[in-house]
Enzyme design. Structure first.
Site, PDB file in Angstrom:
ATOM      1  N   SER A 230      40.102  35.925  46.696  1.00  0.00           N
ATOM      2  CA  SER A 230      39.135  36.816  47.291  1.00  0.00           C
ATOM      3  C   SER A 230      37.681  36.392  47.099  1.00  0.00           C
ATOM      4  O   SER A 230      36.814  36.830  47.850  1.00  0.00           O
ATOM      5  CB  SER A 230      39.306  38.214  46.695  1.00  0.00           C
ATOM      6  OG  SER A 230      39.007  38.217  45.311  1.00  0.00           O
TER       7      SER A 230
ATOM      8  N   LYS B 166      29.655  38.053  42.518  1.00  0.00           N
ATOM      9  CA  LYS B 166      30.662  38.612  43.424  1.00  0.00           C
ATOM     10  C   LYS B 166      30.424  40.109  43.582  1.00  0.00           C
ATOM     11  O   LYS B 166      30.179  40.807  42.590  1.00  0.00           O
ATOM     12  CB  LYS B 166      32.055  38.331  42.858  1.00  0.00           C
ATOM     13  CG  LYS B 166      33.190  38.665  43.823  1.00  0.00           C
ATOM     14  CD  LYS B 166      34.549  38.306  43.206  1.00  0.00           C
ATOM     15  CE  LYS B 166      35.701  38.631  44.133  1.00  0.00           C
ATOM     16  NZ  LYS B 166      37.008  38.324  43.515  1.00  0.00           N
TER      17      LYS B 166
ATOM     18  N   SER C  36      41.981  34.670  42.445  1.00  0.00           N
ATOM     19  CA  SER C  36      40.761  34.836  43.249  1.00  0.00           C
ATOM     20  C   SER C  36      39.553  34.057  42.777  1.00  0.00           C
ATOM     21  O   SER C  36      38.547  33.985  43.470  1.00  0.00           O
ATOM     22  CB  SER C  36      40.392  36.318  43.337  1.00  0.00           C
ATOM     23  OG  SER C  36      41.279  36.979  44.200  1.00  0.00           O
TER      24      SER C  36
END
Lengths: 499, 98, 497
Positions: C152, C77, C176
């Site tokens: 996210s 990420k 997330s």
């Protein structure tokens, strides 16, 4: 007609509070392992943490916590059982995270005091300065303003940032309002900072160099009409870089505020900057549109719960208080209060102590440092200790005691050392400053003096001893001042049958 | 009545150093109103006897020894700088003084 | 080869039937073929990945002992720093920034020989539940390209579901990791707060953020968990204790006698029928496996969402203050006449997206003098109540369960104009972050009405992350045997370009 200090004090009563920031002398920064050396090349002591790079996290320096607790203990504070860091949020380019990691409502030490003594017209007087809090925080980076007016922010075209100082541990020591100082507010302010500095130095927690910024004082001053019972609006004066400046800044601010009020103007709550050259303060940022710092507990750090046993250990290991040490020295040296105060005020106590430790007689050591050396230092506007070493003064004093130098010659030696001509022995050698102690050389000079003033010689032979002064003077003149006057007198009187 | 005025939002934007157009302020003021209405439910839920929690996993006294570790090189430290002059970060003129 | 689990790839690498370089290239080929549609990646580090893969191959060839995951590819990420590799956090603000240091997660991955393929898309600064808030365009859900992949960490979850990587790292502040896992039919774990170092994780909300493992199977997440977790002296909030045996727990496949609590408050009105259907089926599977199901009430959860949307924006408003264009990132408006303050204002106006600005303003408000007690202070007290609710519940049961989200993946654009509706997505995941406990989402089937994956959430007490792996591994095995194949294998084929 502007009011002077005494006139200002007739009408107004000052209120004083002080905030002192101390840079701790830890090896590494408050929240990261970067070195803290003063004067390192720009941005060589920076890392993701003190640059506030995204993703970096702080970890507390244990030594900084210990030093803070020791400072609190030396200032008679309570060590709080639960202390936390908080974020103080405001934007400024020299602050990498745009918040300062500080302490807010849970500081490490609270409720202490420090007694300071100042000389007043009624003799020495003790003021108790209450300490509200001692808390930990981090320093900011340094900015250099380029273009426009010299180094000033206003008119600068751009600024250059060095973050070596960012994250150096700071301890902030905040007093309560110091009551009853009245016209002595400037002296009390100075004495407080001086005493605090001595304590910090004795603890070994900071370099306490005001000129380098490792000890910084902000003076909060307000005034109110006498007997009005109201508190005036205060200003906060920063950039006070010496003990003398502390006193001048407070005095200057009292005068400025009094004159504003006299002129029917009001005092603005603001930050002011002390101007070393003029002794006045200049307006900085107005605090009327007060920043909202939005303090909240720092989520990246955990509470500090000081173990009471550890605190007691630290307390037991505190060094002797400077005030007690002074008292002991004064007794040992047998110097009167006034002389002791003079040494303290001149910041020469440590130097005199060192000189005495090297064998010098205390009164002599004091008088050389406060007299001749201080006079020369004043001429050059530098600190006396930057001119000559305690060991050199001690040596000169011992040469006087052994008769190898006269006071007059010794002054020349001091001058030579200061001029960089080498150590005292070398100066004596180069300048040929040896006392003339060779009896035959002296006798020749004495006989020459008698020959040139036969009448005077006759009077001395007749018992008029005081008349010898004229002949001694002539001998001293003839030997270029290098003779020992007492010896000349002895030989002269003996020669004229009066010995 | 709105929980938050447009002027208040403008003040917050100034505090947060975000320039905003009038249209943005209007839009945000109305959104903030809705959001505040929904988050104000937290008020009065917990009594005075309930302590706040700032760390879910309670720990204390986490510290590091006072030891120097190597810093970044100035080259690394300045690698992301939008502007630099030699080994310093170059920034626009700074107004006001702290 | 790319459709296997990480555990299988690990076995093949160990057996020598495939090399790390081949495996990395196969994934780069897949990315080239499908990522134009999915847009899971923001940056591909082909050079770095192949260098790592070659090094691992050389070590294996030399007979050196390597970590089981050495040579297995991973998608990172874009909120974690990797030295020299662009790190944007999905924000225009950090366009072009190459951090000069590795996050501890990356250090641990490199040490284990895991091959980092590149950085994945995300909602800007991890603020969002759909990955639509990325400054670099939305990521699409491989199950239905018109739908969101969650957020996210939508880039990481989509990469897994699209077989662009077998492993991924996510970060979870309010869900997330878990919500993207749920809507993409993958597995995502938020470890106990402090189990994985936050050093190098660009902070959104410091007291809630936690990085964790993502994969297509429970065992794969467990293997990755053991690589990235562990005490880190650079993170003050890191837990100083040995990492538990997550792999052993995931392999245990035995939950006989365990008590599993169903959270009453995380069900009912507002939950999609198909989500509840699959959730209840999963409960039956747990009963069949020998667990006892009891209903548990956690009354304070009602206020969790409100507390979260005060605490997280408050911390974010402070954490994101550093993005001021002075030291890194973009700078806007520096024409030589503007002041630093003006340039900061302009940069932050341009550099931050709408959702980020919204939360900064909300957080600034919640912390401002006069409002602190009513908002931030009250929220922190609610946090205490939620923690107590969990403690009370865990006194009665071993783990708690709920659906991971109230619905399956929604359409891109469907909720982007309604922040409050968007926030409601996180209602089941948020209490976990407020209490700092561990939690996992794993697939429990496809909702009958839309054929989209449904997530099942398991919550375990703080520092007992093994329990969720034990229950998750058992449930996964039970469900897969009823489906006769893993859920991810039923994902629709993507058009290959």
């Amino acid at each position: 007609m502007a009011l002077n200090y005494d006139q200002a004090l007739e009408k107004y009563e000052p209120t004083l509070g002080l905030e002192v920031h101390v840079e701790l002398n830890t090896l590494s920064k408050m929240f990261c392992g970067c070195a803290t050396d003063f004067g390192a090349s720009p941005n060589t002591q920076t890392c993701p943490v003190c640059l506030g790079l995204p993703g970096s996290l702080p970890v507390v320096n244990a030594k900084a916590v210990e030093s803070s607790i020791r400072i609190g203990l030396a200032l008679n504070c309570s060590i709080t059982p639960f202390s936390r860091f908080a974020r103080k949020n405001y934007f400024y380019p020299d602050m990498p995270k745009n918040f300062q990691t500080s302490q807010y409502d849970e500081p490490i030490c609270v409720n202490g005091y420090l007694d300071v003594t100042i000389e007043t017209e009624e003799g020495p007087k003790v003021y108790r300065v209450d300490i509200e809090r001692v808390h930990m925080e981090e320093d900011t980076g340094k900015s250099l303003h380029v273009g426009g007016a010299t180094g000033r922010i206003h008119g600068a075209e751009h600024s250059l940032l060095d973050y070596n100082r960012a994250g150096i541990p700071l301890v902030e020591i905040v007093t309560r309002i110091i009551p009853g100082t009245d016209k002595y507010a400037p002296e009390v302010a100075r004495a407080y900072v001086a005493e605090l500095r001595d304590i910090l130095r004795s603890l070994g927690v900071s370099d306490v160099k005001m000129e380098q910024g490792s000890l910084r004082c902000d003076a909060n001053v307000s005034i109110s009409p006498r007997n009005s019972g109201v508190l005036g609006t205060r200003s906060e004066t920063k950039n006070v870089n010496s003990l003398r400046s502390v006193e001048r800044a407070v005095r200057g601010e009292i005068i400025r505020q009094a004159n504003r009020l006299e002129a029917g103007e009001r005092i603005v709550q603001e930050t002011r900057h002390f101007q070393e050259e003029s002794g006045e303060t200049r307006s900085g940022r107005s605090k009327e549109t007060a920043e909202d710092y939005r303090y909240f507990p720092e989520p990246d750090l955990l509470p500090i719960v000081a173990d009471p046993a550890w605190v007691e250990e630290l307390r037991a290991a505190l060094p002797e208080k400077p005030s007690i040490r002074r008292k002991k020295l004064q007794e040992a040296w047998g110097v009167p209060d006034k002389e002791m105060a003079a040494m303290v005020n001149a910041e020469l106590l440590d130097t005199v102590e060192e000189t005495v430790a090297l064998g010098a007689e205390p009164t002599k050591a004091r008088s050389w440092w406060l007299g001749e050396v201080s006079r020369l230092a004043n001429e050059k506007s530098v600190a006396p200790t930057s001119l000559i070493q305690p060991s050199e003064i001690a040596e000169i004093i011992s040469l006087i005691a052994s008769g190898e130098l006269t006071d007059k010659l010794a002054r020349q030696v001091v001058e030579g050392v200061i001029n960089g001509e080498g150590n005292p022995r070398m100066v004596i050698e180069k300048r040929g400053l040896k006392v003339v102690s060779d009896d035959s050389a002296l006798m020749a000079a004495i006989e020459a003096a008698i020959a040139s003033q036969p009448d005077t010689a006759e009077r001395i032979r007749g018992g008029n001893i005081p008349a010898a002064g004229a002949l001694i003077g002539a001998v001293m003149k003839a030997t270029g001042g290098q003779a020992d006057a007492a010896k000349v007198r002895e030989l002269l009187l003996k020669h004229l049958g009066q010995g | 009545m709105a929980a938050i005025s447009r002027d208040e939002v403008a003040h917050l934007a100034r505090l947060a150093r975000i320039e905003m157009t009038d249209a943005e302020l209007d839009h945000l003021a109305s959104e903030m109103d809705l959001i505040l209405e929904s988050v104000s439910r937290v008020q009065g839920v917990a009594g005075a006897d309930i302590p706040p929690t700032s760390h879910a996993i309670a720990m204390q006294n986490v510290m590091r020894p006072d030891a120097v570790v190597p810093s970044l090189t100035p080259e690394e430290s300045l690698s992301g700088a939008p502007a630099r002059e030699e080994d310093r970060f170059k920034v626009p003129q700074i107004l006001g003084e702290e | 080869m790319i459709h296997q689990s990480a555990a299988q790839m690990s076995a093949d690498l160990a057996a020598g039937s495939v090399t790390a370089v081949e495996l990395a290239n196969a994934h780069f080929d897949r990315i080239a073929a499908v990522d134009g549609d999915v847009h899971a990646f923001l940056h591909i580090d082909r050079e770095g990945a192949l260098a790592q893969a070659s090094a691992v191959d050389a070590s294996r060839k030399a007979g050196e002992k390597v970590h089981p995951l050495a040579g297995v590819p991973l998608a990172l990420k874009d909120v974690l720093t990797q030295k020299g590799v662009p790190t944007t956090c999905g924000s225009k603000m950090l366009e072009g920034w190459r951090p000069p240091y590795d996050s501890t997660v990356v250090t641990n991955l490199k040490k284990a020989g895991v091959v980092i393929l590149g950085k994945t898309n995300m909602d800007e600064f991890a603020m969002g539940s759909s990955t639509e808030n990325s400054a670099y365009g939305a990521t699409r859900n491989p199950w239905d390209l018109s739908r969101i992949p969650g957020g996210s960490g939508g880039g990481s979850s989509a990469a897994l579901a699209a077989f662009e990587a077998p492993l991924a790292i996510g970060t979870d502040t309010g869900g997330s990791i878990r919500q993207p896992a749920a809507v993409t039919g993958t597995v995502g774990v938020k470890p106990t707060y402090g189990a994985v170092s936050r050093y190098g994780l660009v902070a959104f909300s410091s007291s809630l953020d936690q990085a964790g493992p993502c994969a297509r199977t429970v065992l794969d997440t467990a293997m990755l968990h053991e690589v990235i977790a562990g005490y880190d002296p650079k993170d003050s909030t890191s837990i100083n204790a040995p990492v538990g045996k997550m792999v052993d727990a995931a392999k245990k496949l035995d939950i006989k006698g365990m008590k599993i609590g169903v959270v009453k408050e995380l069900s009912g009105d507002g939950y999609q029928a198909g989500v509840l259907t699959r959730f209840n089926e999963a409960l039956e599977a747990l009963v069949s496996a020998g667990a006892e199901i009891v209903e548990v009430s956690t009354p304070s959860f009602e206020y969790a969402l409100a507390a979260y949307y005060l605490i997280a924006p408050s911390e974010a408003s402070s954490n994101l203050a550093r993005f001021d264009s002075m030291r890194y990132g973009i700078r806007v408006g520096d024409d030589g006449s503007r002041s630093a303050e003006e340039v900061m204002n302009m940069t932050r106006e341009v550099g931050f997206g709408r959702e980020v600005k919204r939360r900064i303003i909300l957080g600034t408000y919640a912390l401002s003098s006069g409002y602190y007690d009513a908002y931030y202070g009250s929220a922190q007290k609610v946090r205490t109540l939620i923690k107590r609710d969990y403690e009370a519940a865990f006194a009665k049961v071993d783990v708690l369960v709920s659906p991971t989200c109230p619905t399956t993946a929604f359409k891109i654009g469907e909720k982007s104009d309604d922040p409050v509706a968007m926030y409601l997505n996180d209602v089941c995941t948020i209490p976990v972050n407020l209490a700092g406990i561990g939690s996992m989402s794993l697939p429990c089937g496809l909702a009958p009405e839309d054929g989209l994956p449904v997530g099942f959430q398991i919550m375990s007490p703080a520092m007992k992350d093994e329990l969720m792996y034990q229950v998750g591994g058992t449930l996964e095995a039970a469900l897969e045997s009823s489906w006769s194949k893993p859920l991810y294998a039923s994902a629709p084929e993507l058009a290959v370009k």
